[in-house]
Design an enzyme around this catalytic site. Structure first.
Site, PDB file in Angstrom:
ATOM      1  N   ARG A   1       1.050  -1.078  -0.040  1.00 32.79           N
ATOM      2  CA  ARG A   1       0.070  -0.042   0.022  1.00 32.79           C
ATOM      3  C   ARG A   1       0.949   1.259  -0.098  1.00 32.79           C
ATOM      4  O   ARG A   1       1.929   1.242   0.677  1.00 32.79           O
ATOM      5  CB  ARG A   1      -0.936  -0.196   1.073  1.00 32.79           C
ATOM      6  CG  ARG A   1      -1.897  -1.477   1.117  1.00 32.79           C
ATOM      7  CD  ARG A   1      -2.815  -1.339   2.117  1.00 32.79           C
ATOM      8  NE  ARG A   1      -3.563  -0.178   1.814  1.00 32.79           N
ATOM      9  CZ  ARG A   1      -5.060  -0.148   2.818  1.00 32.79           C
ATOM     10  NH1 ARG A   1      -5.071  -0.783   3.989  1.00 32.79           N
ATOM     11  NH2 ARG A   1      -5.767   0.994   2.553  1.00 32.79           N
TER      12      ARG A   1
ATOM     13  N   ASP B   1     -15.512   2.851   1.546  1.00 33.68           N
ATOM     14  CA  ASP B   1     -15.442   1.418   1.950  1.00 33.68           C
ATOM     15  C   ASP B   1     -16.919   0.637   1.773  1.00 33.68           C
ATOM     16  O   ASP B   1     -16.610  -0.797   1.813  1.00 33.68           O
ATOM     17  CB  ASP B   1     -15.236   1.468   3.558  1.00 33.68           C
ATOM     18  CG  ASP B   1     -13.697   1.915   3.872  1.00 33.68           C
ATOM     19  OD1 ASP B   1     -12.868   1.792   2.787  1.00 33.68           O
ATOM     20  OD2 ASP B   1     -13.592   2.447   5.022  1.00 33.68           O
TER      21      ASP B   1
HETATM   22  C1  S3P Z   1     -10.025   5.494   7.312  1.00 30.97           C
HETATM   23  C2  S3P Z   1      -9.865   6.333   5.956  1.00 30.97           C
HETATM   24  C3  S3P Z   1     -10.208   5.616   4.733  1.00 30.97           C
HETATM   25  C4  S3P Z   1     -10.959   4.054   4.836  1.00 30.97           C
HETATM   26  C5  S3P Z   1     -10.335   3.314   5.833  1.00 30.97           C
HETATM   27  C6  S3P Z   1     -10.181   4.230   7.158  1.00 30.97           C
HETATM   28  C7  S3P Z   1      -9.780   6.093   8.315  1.00 30.97           C
HETATM   29  O1  S3P Z   1      -8.941   5.372   3.960  1.00 30.97           O
HETATM   30  O2  S3P Z   1     -10.801   3.559   3.454  1.00 30.97           O
HETATM   31  O3  S3P Z   1     -10.879   2.175   6.031  1.00 30.97           O
HETATM   32  O4  S3P Z   1     -10.005   5.644   9.217  1.00 30.97           O
HETATM   33  O5  S3P Z   1      -9.164   7.343   8.267  1.00 30.97           O
HETATM   34  P1  S3P Z   1      -8.317   6.670   3.183  1.00 30.97           P
HETATM   35  O6  S3P Z   1      -7.865   7.538   3.947  1.00 30.97           O
HETATM   36  O7  S3P Z   1      -7.001   6.023   2.482  1.00 30.97           O
HETATM   37  O8  S3P Z   1      -9.371   6.848   2.028  1.00 30.97           O
END
Ligand code: S3P
Length: 431
Positions: A123, A316
């Site tokens: 990632r 999500d």
């Molecule tokens: C999250 C932000 C999102 C989400 C992840 C949880 C968080 O990711 O997809 O499951 O807790 O800030 P991204 O910030 O990479 O979009």
């Protein structure tokens, strides 16, 4: 690899389910408790694998944390209370743990190394590492800091004005956490509004942050005070049962205690647009994050177009929206969602591949997918690829698939919803 054979074909889903604590909020409650001064209590904490990784990392940094089921107590001694760890900080499968911790560690006067599982190792991390470097951080990792393991040598940090190139709450949060330790103003400007749990948490812990639409500003350094946090249920977990209630025949379920923060409720808007039979009952006594109960029953759905600023508010939920779309009349188009490629799996590919195996008509695109409904789904061998949300979506699909759905690597659901199968079977039994 653990395989679950699901033969729920034609089951109605009935009854009620208490939605477990929100993953994003549970992570942040532990993190803020760890860097605040005093005793923080957390109720309805999510004991999923990701949030347990966060607890394990902060324990390794010398913070005393006690947990009994979903009740957690964190004894924080401020940012200074964190000590150099003598071993690797294992972030497991958790992007939130990895990225937010970088923001905390960047300003602490010691060396630490963060690494997680195979999925974490793929990632992108430079989205966090680059702005933190601009603030003064010394972070190194594979491919110039793009990938874990990441080594951090804490530095004194300075504020930044940063236009986020991608709408990401994790990147915003990492910068804000670093900003709390930095000298001067830290300003983050988002291309689209993302979940604001970090901003809410700063205020709960006695800090100050200014929010004006997509503009977020704080002045550092700040010291935080312990708080008592009640975590609402996770709307991203509730989404699987919202979909189950809408697509399974003769169904009606009540989802109790669902977090309704407007930065997370895109799924509710999509369900409404699709024509779902749904009622939202907000709780009378709201805490710092709004919550309520949701009643949903079998619905005649129609296809929708989803894109733009709505995407971060349901990012999500796209795997389960794809399943909903297979049962909706007409075409559903999901666009502006290229971020799906860098989640726990490439979710454009895994959703399209696995749903196609069940008979869905779905075309992956560069930034989303196009789904043609209504499709009659059938049983097949499918897999989660270790992605919790893919696993749960495929399990819900078994309610409407004709024949057995054999789901391999089903244990991935532990990441965000350890009781998922228990809840699914309990609701499906009422038919
Ligand atoms: C999250 C932000 C999102 C989400 C992840 C949880 C968080 O990711 O997809 O499951 O807790 O800030 P991204 O910030 O990479 O979009």
């Amino acid at each position: 690899m653990d395989t679950r054979v699901l033969h729920l074909t034609g089951a109605a889903v009935k009854g009620e389910v208490d939605i477990p604590g929100d993953k994003s909020i549970s992570h942040r409650a532990v993190m803020f408790g760890a860097v605040a001064n005093g005793k923080t209590t957390i109720k309805n904490f999510l004991p999923g694998a990701d949030c347990l990784s966060t607890i394990a990392c902060f324990s390794r940094l010398g913070v005393r944390i006690e947990r009994e089921g979903s009740s957690v107590t964190v004894y924080g001694e401020g940012f200074d209370g964190l000590k150099e760890p003598s071993a690797l900080l294992d972030t497991g499968n958790s992007g939130t743990t990895t990225r937010l911790m970088l923001g905390i560690l960047a300003g602490l006067p010691f060396h630490s190394v963060l690494a997680g599982d195979e999925s974490i190792a793929k990632r992108p991390m430079s989205r966090v590492v680059n702005p933190l470097r601009e603030m003064g951080a010394a972070i190194d990792g594979r491919n110039q800091g793009e990938y874990t393991p990441l080594a951090v040598r804490g530095q004194s940090m300075k504020g930044i004005r940063y236009n986020l190139p991608v709408a990401s709450a994790q990147v915003k949060s990492a910068i804000l956490l670093a900003g709390l330790q930095a000298d001067g103003d830290t300003i983050v400007i988002e291309p689209a509004k993302t979940r604001d749990h970090t901003e809410n948490m700063i205020q709960q812990f006695g800090g100050t942050v200014e929010v004006d639409g997509n503009f977020v500003k704080l002045s550092g350094p700040q010291s935080l005070q312990a708080a008592d946090i009640m975590v609402p249920g996770d709307i991203s977990s509730a989404a699987f049962f919202l979909a189950a209630g809408a697509i399974a025949k003769k169904s009606s379920i009540i989802l109790k205690n669902v977090g309704l923060n407007p930065t997370r409720t895109g799924i509710i808007e999509v369900l409404k647009q699709m024509g779902a039979n749904m009622e939202i009952i907000p709780h009378e006594h709201q805490t710092f994050e709004p919550a309520g109960d949701i009643v949903i029953s079998s619905s005649d759905l129609k296809g929708v177009e989803i894109g733009g600023d709505l995407i971060p508010r349901l990012i999500d939920e796209i795997p389960i929206i794809a399943l909903l779309a297979t049962q909706a009349a007409g075409k559903t188009v999901i666009k502006d969602a290229a971020e799906l490629k860098v989640k726990e799996t490439n979710r454009i590919n895994t959703v399209a591949e696995e749903l196609s195996k069940l008979g869905a008509k779905i075309i992956p695109t560069d930034d989303g997918m196009i789904i043609e409904g209504k499709a009659a789904l059938h049983g097949a061998d499918v897999q989660s690829y270790g992605d919790h949300r893919i696993g749960m979506m495929l399990a819900v699909a078994s309610l409407i698939a004709d024949g057995e759905v054999r789901l391999s690597d089903a244990g991935a659901v532990e990441v965000s919803y350890p009781q998922f199968f228990e809840h699914l079977y309990a609701l499906a039994q009422h038919s």
